[in-house]
Design a protein around this motif. Structure first.
Motif, PDB file in Angstrom:
ATOM      1  N   PHE A   1      13.351  81.522  46.740  1.00  0.00           N
ATOM      2  CA  PHE A   1      13.175  81.984  48.117  1.00  0.00           C
ATOM      3  C   PHE A   1      11.883  81.413  48.698  1.00  0.00           C
TER       4      PHE A   1
ATOM      5  N   LYS B   1       9.354  81.779  52.431  1.00  0.00           N
ATOM      6  CA  LYS B   1       9.076  82.421  53.723  1.00  0.00           C
ATOM      7  C   LYS B   1       8.000  81.618  54.431  1.00  0.00           C
TER       8      LYS B   1
ATOM      9  N   TYR C   1      12.281  86.475  53.608  1.00  0.00           N
ATOM     10  CA  TYR C   1      12.442  85.327  52.725  1.00  0.00           C
ATOM     11  C   TYR C   1      13.859  84.777  52.867  1.00  0.00           C
ATOM     12  N   VAL C   2      13.971  83.462  52.759  1.00  0.00           N
ATOM     13  CA  VAL C   2      15.243  82.773  52.878  1.00  0.00           C
ATOM     14  C   VAL C   2      15.537  82.092  51.545  1.00  0.00           C
ATOM     15  N   GLU C   3      16.764  82.251  51.071  1.00  0.00           N
ATOM     16  CA  GLU C   3      17.132  81.610  49.816  1.00  0.00           C
ATOM     17  C   GLU C   3      17.225  80.100  50.024  1.00  0.00           C
ATOM     18  N   VAL C   4      16.653  79.348  49.079  1.00  0.00           N
ATOM     19  CA  VAL C   4      16.603  77.889  49.161  1.00  0.00           C
ATOM     20  C   VAL C   4      17.079  77.281  47.846  1.00  0.00           C
TER      21      VAL C   4
ATOM     22  N   LEU D   1      14.600  89.552  50.756  1.00  0.00           N
ATOM     23  CA  LEU D   1      15.451  89.244  51.903  1.00  0.00           C
ATOM     24  C   LEU D   1      15.070  90.089  53.117  1.00  0.00           C
TER      25      LEU D   1
END
Length: 153
Positions: free
Chosen positions: A147, A149, A131-134, A127
């Motif tokens: 995650f 990015k 990185y973005v949680e998906v 995070l």
């Protein structure tokens, strides 16, 4: 800090030691244990052209490893591990940056990974690294969180 990151073959003695230590740690930390054969990531998957394996050395000894698997449209980070004795010293972030650079050099504009909730320090690093949680993008047997990015051009 003298962190050096380099590509190695998964059969390399230091790679074997890092990977087996990583597997043993996950077997203890995951409620259901850990069996690396359930993931379909063998040595060939961590060799070009399918992927690669990096080792990080801190003033000599190998203290971390991480792999990239080259999938359609997404380079996947796998086998990311840092020796507990050097966690919090930037080794993991240095290794993750090197994996992202390798992905970009291979022509990928996105990097993805999945992880287990039993690894909060890894989740925090991802995070904090953008990185973005998906939503789940695969059926990884041990994954609880996914995650992605986007890499800079």
């Amino acid at each position: 800090m003298g962190v050096e990151v380099a590509r190695v073959d998964p059969a390399d003695d230091d790679a074997r030691r890092c990977l087996s230590t990583y597997y043993a740690e996950l077997a203890v930390r995951f409620d259901a244990g850990f069996d690396p054969t359930r993931q379909g990531v063998d040595d060939d998957a961590m060799r070009p052209p399918l992927g690669l394996l990096l080792l990080a050395r801190l003033d000599g000894p190998a203290v971390a490893c991480g792999a990239l698997l080259f999938k359609a449209g997404l380079a996947k980070v796998k086998r990311m591990w840092v020796d507990p004795t050097v966690r919090g010293r930037g080794v993991g972030r240095t290794l993750l940056n090197a994996l992202e650079a390798e992905a970009a050099a291979a022509g990928y504009d996105r990097v993805g990974l999945e992880t287990n909730s039993a690894l909060p320090e890894a989740i925090s690093m991802y995070l904090n690294s953008g990185y973005v949680e998906v939503e789940p993008f695969d059926d990884e047997p041990y994954a609880e969180r996914w995650f992605v990015k986007r890499l800079s051009a």
